[in-house]
Enzyme design. Sequence first.
Site, mmCIF file in Angstrom:
data_model
loop_
_atom_site.group_PDB
_atom_site.id
_atom_site.type_symbol
_atom_site.label_atom_id
_atom_site.label_comp_id
_atom_site.label_asym_id
_atom_site.label_seq_id
_atom_site.Cartn_x
_atom_site.Cartn_y
_atom_site.Cartn_z
ATOM 1 N N SER A 129 0.827 -1.208 0.000
ATOM 2 C CA SER A 129 0.000 0.000 0.000
ATOM 3 C C SER A 129 0.856 1.251 0.000
ATOM 4 O O SER A 129 1.965 1.264 0.560
ATOM 5 C CB SER A 129 -0.904 0.000 1.243
ATOM 6 O OG SER A 129 -1.529 1.256 1.417
ATOM 7 N N TYR A 154 -2.374 -0.110 9.973
ATOM 8 C CA TYR A 154 -2.550 -0.681 8.633
ATOM 9 C C TYR A 154 -1.256 -0.564 7.829
ATOM 10 O O TYR A 154 -0.781 -1.534 7.237
ATOM 11 C CB TYR A 154 -3.696 0.026 7.907
ATOM 12 C CG TYR A 154 -3.825 -0.368 6.454
ATOM 13 C CD1 TYR A 154 -4.260 -1.639 6.098
ATOM 14 C CD2 TYR A 154 -3.514 0.526 5.435
ATOM 15 C CE1 TYR A 154 -4.375 -2.015 4.770
ATOM 16 C CE2 TYR A 154 -3.630 0.168 4.105
ATOM 17 C CZ TYR A 154 -4.060 -1.101 3.776
ATOM 18 O OH TYR A 154 -4.171 -1.459 2.444
#
Length: 338
Positions: A129, A154
């Site tokens: 990501s 995350y």
Amino acid sequence: MKILITGAAGFIGYHLSKKLFSQDDCELIVGIDNLNDYYDINLKIDRKSQLEKNAKFIFYKLDLLDKDGLKGLFDQYNFDIVINLAAQAGVRYSIMQPQKYIDSNINGFLNLLECCKDFPIKHLIYASSSSVYGGNKKVPFSVNDSVDHPVSLYASTKKANELMAHTYSNLYSIPTTGLRFFTVYGPWGRPDMAYFSFTKNILEGLPIDIFNGGKMERDFTYIDDIVSGISRLIDKAPEKNENWDEVTSPRSESWAPYRILNIGNNNPVKLKDFIHAIEKSTGKRAKCIDKPMQMGDVKKTYADISELEKLIDFKPKTNIDYGIEKFVSWFKEYYGKE
């Protein structure tokens, strides 16, 4: 090729499966998904139902935490390619539910790596990501930049995935490619994403929350560009490079068969301009409520995709107006909105 796609009922997994159906060298796609309720499960079920219409696709409801179930699939199908898109997504949700991210993104990914070790494959492609760039201020973000300052759990789990993949590439010669996705959007998208809720609220005449005065910028990347890039990477597995060294060689590569790539639009858009594109496509004005920056958020994302360009001549083709128009059209049809 026999291909395993994890998170197949998810947004990117759905579109990638459809893309691969048309490739002659794709014999079979086995899709797995745990169909969790992080967002509307009916959307996941509808994606799955669309995919199951194709004879090349087989679906299993399976969680990556199920070691025995996962090993059984690898043993049964002898996969050539594994594409891991299964993860607990969401930056803000990771602050509220940290354990879910450790379970899915760390422990689940470990189980997958173990299977790739025990049942050798030709290439593992997995979702990282853009969030790994954390508080970095230098733009555009390069795969050779430091990613040592994450601002959400995350992001930390995604960096951990890259480190875990390198370990297994080094120890067991598993070719791995990590893709740092930059704000993917489009039809059949995720309801937890801002563009989804913006469109819903604008169509219904409800207000939308605008953080940081709409000054934040995102490298919004249309789903068709994303899956085109992934599909062309399948046969581009990284190889060992004994001449690699930490001083002169790219830090996104290694002596092991390992690689990290950005996959984005290389064209950041201000949030207020993105909202304007939704207004144009819906024909309605947004009612905006100003809110401060939220924990875990970053002000700007911007992908340097030069490494991907060199490897597969990757050039995103979809501008924001066209992409949003396609999404809004799908949204109206799927939800019966006007």
